[in-house]
Write a protein that holds these residues in place. Sequence first.
Motif, PDB file in Angstrom:
ATOM      1  N   PRO A 100       0.868  -1.221  -0.123  1.00 53.23           N
ATOM      2  CA  PRO A 100       0.297  -0.049   0.009  1.00 53.23           C
ATOM      3  C   PRO A 100       1.140   1.130   0.494  1.00 53.23           C
ATOM      4  CG  PRO A 100      -1.057  -1.397   1.716  1.00 53.23           C
ATOM      5  CD  PRO A 100       0.432  -1.768   1.427  1.00 53.23           C
ATOM      6  N   LEU A 101       2.214   1.695   0.301  1.00 51.36           N
ATOM      7  CA  LEU A 101       2.991   2.028   1.138  1.00 51.36           C
ATOM      8  C   LEU A 101       3.430   2.744  -0.778  1.00 51.36           C
ATOM      9  CD1 LEU A 101       5.007   1.854   3.764  1.00 51.36           C
ATOM     10  CD2 LEU A 101       2.861   3.157   3.896  1.00 51.36           C
ATOM     11  N   ASP A 102       3.471   1.630  -1.632  1.00 53.43           N
ATOM     12  CA  ASP A 102       3.651   1.664  -3.493  1.00 53.43           C
ATOM     13  C   ASP A 102       2.001   2.286  -3.180  1.00 53.43           C
ATOM     14  OD1 ASP A 102       6.073   1.205  -2.699  1.00 53.43           O
ATOM     15  OD2 ASP A 102       6.111  -0.643  -3.329  1.00 53.43           O
ATOM     16  N   LEU A 103       1.379   2.767  -3.450  1.00 53.58           N
ATOM     17  CA  LEU A 103       0.101   3.454  -4.028  1.00 53.58           C
ATOM     18  C   LEU A 103      -0.022   4.421  -3.837  1.00 53.58           C
ATOM     19  CD1 LEU A 103      -1.928  -0.020  -3.922  1.00 53.58           C
ATOM     20  CD2 LEU A 103      -0.673   0.329  -5.851  1.00 53.58           C
ATOM     21  N   VAL A 104       0.691   5.103  -1.798  1.00 55.10           N
ATOM     22  CA  VAL A 104       0.146   6.654  -1.806  1.00 55.10           C
ATOM     23  C   VAL A 104      -0.277   7.446  -3.086  1.00 55.10           C
ATOM     24  CG1 VAL A 104       0.712   8.304  -0.545  1.00 55.10           C
ATOM     25  CG2 VAL A 104       1.337   5.449   0.320  1.00 55.10           C
ATOM     26  N   ILE A 105      -0.830   7.899  -3.426  1.00 55.31           N
ATOM     27  CA  ILE A 105      -1.342   9.288  -3.402  1.00 55.31           C
ATOM     28  C   ILE A 105      -1.266  10.959  -3.317  1.00 55.31           C
ATOM     29  CG2 ILE A 105      -3.186  10.594  -5.261  1.00 55.31           C
ATOM     30  CD1 ILE A 105      -4.118   7.720  -5.461  1.00 55.31           C
ATOM     31  N   ARG A 106      -0.050  11.538  -3.313  1.00 61.94           N
ATOM     32  CA  ARG A 106       0.262  12.864  -3.173  1.00 61.94           C
ATOM     33  C   ARG A 106      -0.689  14.272  -4.026  1.00 61.94           C
ATOM     34  NH1 ARG A 106       3.817   9.513  -2.890  1.00 61.94           N
ATOM     35  NH2 ARG A 106       5.083   9.667  -0.716  1.00 61.94           N
ATOM     36  N   ARG A 107      -1.433  14.636  -3.450  1.00 61.71           N
ATOM     37  CA  ARG A 107      -2.318  16.072  -4.007  1.00 61.71           C
ATOM     38  C   ARG A 107      -2.075  17.433  -3.067  1.00 61.71           C
ATOM     39  NH1 ARG A 107      -2.469  12.840  -7.191  1.00 61.71           N
ATOM     40  NH2 ARG A 107      -4.256  11.937  -8.163  1.00 61.71           N
ATOM     41  N   HIS A 108      -2.270  18.347  -3.887  1.00 61.87           N
ATOM     42  CA  HIS A 108      -1.862  19.524  -3.247  1.00 61.87           C
ATOM     43  C   HIS A 108      -3.357  20.249  -2.948  1.00 61.87           C
ATOM     44  CE1 HIS A 108       1.897  19.585  -4.158  1.00 61.87           C
ATOM     45  NE2 HIS A 108       2.455  20.476  -3.332  1.00 61.87           N
ATOM     46  N   ILE A 109      -4.520  20.242  -1.528  1.00 63.69           N
ATOM     47  CA  ILE A 109      -5.483  21.036  -1.364  1.00 63.69           C
ATOM     48  C   ILE A 109      -5.495  22.642  -1.714  1.00 63.69           C
ATOM     49  CG2 ILE A 109      -5.884  19.544   0.672  1.00 63.69           C
ATOM     50  CD1 ILE A 109      -5.472  21.407   2.221  1.00 63.69           C
ATOM     51  N   SER A 110      -6.532  23.025  -2.548  1.00 60.36           N
ATOM     52  CA  SER A 110      -6.842  23.980  -3.045  1.00 60.36           C
ATOM     53  C   SER A 110      -8.206  24.803  -1.803  1.00 60.36           C
ATOM     54  CB  SER A 110      -7.806  23.617  -4.424  1.00 60.36           C
ATOM     55  OG  SER A 110      -8.652  23.463  -3.929  1.00 60.36           O
ATOM     56  N   GLN A 111      -8.022  24.622  -0.998  1.00 64.46           N
ATOM     57  CA  GLN A 111      -8.686  25.427  -0.301  1.00 64.46           C
ATOM     58  C   GLN A 111      -8.944  24.450   1.279  1.00 64.46           C
ATOM     59  OE1 GLN A 111     -13.453  25.377  -1.141  1.00 64.46           O
ATOM     60  NE2 GLN A 111     -12.551  23.705  -3.153  1.00 64.46           N
ATOM     61  N   GLU A 112      -9.556  25.407   2.333  1.00 60.69           N
ATOM     62  CA  GLU A 112      -9.669  24.495   4.084  1.00 60.69           C
ATOM     63  C   GLU A 112     -10.611  23.510   3.893  1.00 60.69           C
ATOM     64  OE1 GLU A 112      -9.888  27.465   6.581  1.00 60.69           O
ATOM     65  OE2 GLU A 112      -7.830  28.152   6.092  1.00 60.69           O
ATOM     66  N   ALA A 113     -10.316  22.581   4.795  1.00 57.41           N
ATOM     67  CA  ALA A 113     -11.370  21.749   5.054  1.00 57.41           C
ATOM     68  C   ALA A 113     -12.721  21.713   4.899  1.00 57.41           C
ATOM     69  CB  ALA A 113     -11.858  20.395   6.746  1.00 57.41           C
ATOM     70  N   ASP A 114     -13.450  22.585   5.755  1.00 53.51           N
ATOM     71  CA  ASP A 114     -14.483  23.073   5.660  1.00 53.51           C
ATOM     72  C   ASP A 114     -15.248  23.762   4.360  1.00 53.51           C
ATOM     73  OD1 ASP A 114     -13.515  25.654   6.177  1.00 53.51           O
ATOM     74  OD2 ASP A 114     -14.476  25.942   7.918  1.00 53.51           O
ATOM     75  N   GLN A 115     -14.423  24.278   3.598  1.00 57.41           N
ATOM     76  CA  GLN A 115     -14.807  24.412   2.005  1.00 57.41           C
ATOM     77  C   GLN A 115     -15.149  23.835   1.405  1.00 57.41           C
ATOM     78  OE1 GLN A 115     -10.960  27.675   1.959  1.00 57.41           O
ATOM     79  NE2 GLN A 115     -12.220  29.586   2.794  1.00 57.41           N
ATOM     80  N   TYR A 116     -14.353  22.445   1.171  1.00 59.63           N
ATOM     81  CA  TYR A 116     -15.268  21.950  -0.022  1.00 59.63           C
ATOM     82  C   TYR A 116     -16.409  21.309  -0.085  1.00 59.63           C
ATOM     83  CZ  TYR A 116     -10.541  20.291  -0.692  1.00 59.63           C
ATOM     84  OH  TYR A 116      -8.938  20.871  -1.218  1.00 59.63           O
ATOM     85  N   LYS A 117     -17.160  21.609  -0.974  1.00 62.85           N
ATOM     86  CA  LYS A 117     -18.669  21.484  -1.670  1.00 62.85           C
ATOM     87  C   LYS A 117     -19.170  19.882  -2.116  1.00 62.85           C
ATOM     88  CE  LYS A 117     -19.136  25.852  -0.003  1.00 62.85           C
ATOM     89  NZ  LYS A 117     -19.825  25.883   1.958  1.00 62.85           N
ATOM     90  N   ASN A 118     -17.754  19.597  -2.990  1.00 61.22           N
ATOM     91  CA  ASN A 118     -17.947  17.985  -3.466  1.00 61.22           C
ATOM     92  C   ASN A 118     -17.594  17.327  -2.653  1.00 61.22           C
ATOM     93  OD1 ASN A 118     -15.253  18.164  -3.253  1.00 61.22           O
ATOM     94  ND2 ASN A 118     -15.172  18.978  -5.614  1.00 61.22           N
ATOM     95  N   ARG A 119     -17.788  15.907  -2.616  1.00 59.71           N
ATOM     96  CA  ARG A 119     -17.004  14.833  -1.898  1.00 59.71           C
ATOM     97  C   ARG A 119     -15.199  13.972  -2.652  1.00 59.71           C
ATOM     98  NH1 ARG A 119     -19.660  10.332  -1.407  1.00 59.71           N
ATOM     99  NH2 ARG A 119     -18.947   9.974   0.133  1.00 59.71           N
TER     100      ARG A 119
END
Length: 790
Positions: free
Chosen positions: A663-682
């Motif tokens: 599983p450690l070879d399947l880690v996906i890395r992303r940068h978030i664009s907003q804070e947790a409470d600002q996300y409207k999608n899932r």
Amino acid sequence: MVFHNYLREEVNTGQSVDIPRPQTFRGWLFDLYPSPHGLTFWLVDEEGRKHCCFREYAPVFYMHLSNSEERLLETVLPAMPCNVTLDHHIQTEIYRNEELGVVRVSVHDPLHLKTVVRMLERQFPHYVFYNSDILVPQLFLYSSPKLFPLAYGEYTIDENNKLVGWAVDDKFDAEKYSIPELTMMKLANRPDFISPKHRKVYQLEISYDNQTYSLEDRDPVDVLNALNRHLLRCDPDIIETEYGDAILLPMLTRLAAEHNVPLMLNRDPNAGYFTTHESSYFVYGKIVHKDGAFELAGRWHIDTENSFAMGEASLDGIFEIARMTQLPVQRQSRSTIGTSLSSMQLSWAVRNNYLIPSKKREPEDFKSAATLLLADRGGLIFQPKMGYHEQVAELDFVSMYPTIMVEHNVSPETVNCRCCTEKEAKEIVPELEYTICGKREGIVPSTIRTVVRKRAFYKKEKKRLKKLHDERWHVYDHRQNALKWMLVTCFGYLGYKNARFGRIEAHESVNAYSRDAILKAKEMAEAKGYEFIHAIVDCMWIKKPGATEADYEQLAVEVSKATDIDLSLEGIYNWILFPASKMDPKLPTANRYVGYYMDREIKIRGIEVRRRDTPVFIKRMQGEMLEVFKPANNIADVEALVPQALEKAKEFIDLLRSGKADPLDLVIRRHISQEADQYKNRSASAEVTKALDEAGITLAPGESIEYILVDATGKKNPQKAIPLALYSFDEGYDIEKYTEMALKTVETLLLPWGWDVEKLKAGFDLNGKKKRKAVVQAARKTVALTLPFD
């Protein structure tokens, strides 16, 4: 620790005593930072001893005021937190190239410079301030001829521990120079497979002198005391950390304050720590997060996770840029390339007595609609001929944009300058008909010229030493790589809205010159019978049956003369692939390609194995497939190797579908664009950010997250993905989603032979036997080969 020379003398007691006398030694400027009434300096002599001394210094800035405003300024001075004096000077305004009478404001306590400026900004409009937002160490170095970080020379310290003089035998733009031997300690959190931002408990690991020590005691006092013992034993010049700015050093200093344990991170016990706040900002279409700095006094703290230069060019690159930009090494390691460029320009302006506006205020020139249509374009990009090609030459304009700025004198104050008539202009910009100043060299070409020259030297020296198997080639590689990023950035910074010396007309002019150059190159190549395959701004791919390396070299020489920009043969490919778009398989993409040169060196741009957000497992699979194609000399050879590549992919996909992939070879890395409470999608990123927030880990926009997909559809597990910090190995991973990602990666390389995702699913027996048989038969019509599935 301070070292003095001593003189034995008789005093009135009749006894012989040691009296300090001025000392002069040869060494390097290691560090400097503000202190009351001046600056504290740290020097390193040739024996490696450290010398701490001081020098009185009052930083200055300028204000352009009316008579009534000058009287107001005098009335507010008594309210200042330290002694502030005024006098009058004549300086030059950079855009108009005219002399201005200004008031020079001298602040006699460097620690209060920012406070004084802020207090005056409340009383006066922003446009009256010049040179007012430059850090004190930079102001000193800018105004001190020949002095810069790591400058080698002769330094003199008097009996009062005051730096009274120096004679530098070094130059900031020297190509060959020496660096003192510095001791290093590495301080890290373990285990390292989880980012420290995503956990609450830390296990310290200290490394120096080829030894590693683990501090695991639960009592913070014991941990701090153990750390102090190691600091005393090692006495490091450099402390290298992971997440030291954001997490580690703030945590250690907080614990030290809570438990009243003096922490010996600083070499100077009388100085504090120099810290800044974290920030998130929008640039080039994405949100970027930058941790605040945590700098030390008398030592360097380098946070590898908060230093772009460290990741791209190592310490050699940081030293190289610090010398050129006159930014102290700790500050330089955290600075953006744009900040580094600005520092070089600021230094040039101060040396040449130009005023530096504290706030950019040059408006965009008025343009007609026709001019806007011509100007509002970038570099010229052609659509590549999709698929595999053989015996293709890649020709690259060497440092195209910086060369245009230097050769054509493109700079914010020289484009449509106010000091030249159209007849006096040096030249006219192609298409746009902007004028270029003919009376003075601009600030941008003046500063970039040195970078272009030095990088060319370092690249040649790197190649020479590499052929000799001399390990010093790594040093020159790091240096040229650091300068490469300065040259890459200098063009974009011309058009950046917050750039101190930026102006959109200068940015547009460089683009116009680049379009003109690539079009000339294309026309000249086609006139000689070369087939034009692709071009991206400053690079083009061409081929011609029977053409030799000498033929391509001759073409490069002719184009160089016609465009005034050096064109070099980067190499000739045995084969190169321009893959299809992920959105539409009928369309190519301009910036994604992979191929092997004739010397078997691979070049990759844009595809999965090169991308930072691709899981390691997927990267490894594509990398091994490309390794299969390495022996191929032409397209026919690549085609013959397709079955082996498919077999290699099948091994990975079988492991993935067995559920036994790490599983450690399947880690996906992303940068978030907003804070947790600002996300409207899932989305997966939204779910992960919210999960971390609920666990007490608050992230700012632009920060990175790491997670493993457990159910991308969200039907079985609404969480979709689990943060790496909260993941347990018994939670498994989403086999179908990762399989789809793997198939897409295989498709990138094999689509030219008809192997799209659906055919791959059939070939790998993922769609059932009946459907598999039909698809494989269809595929054989495209690739008449023995397949690994038979």
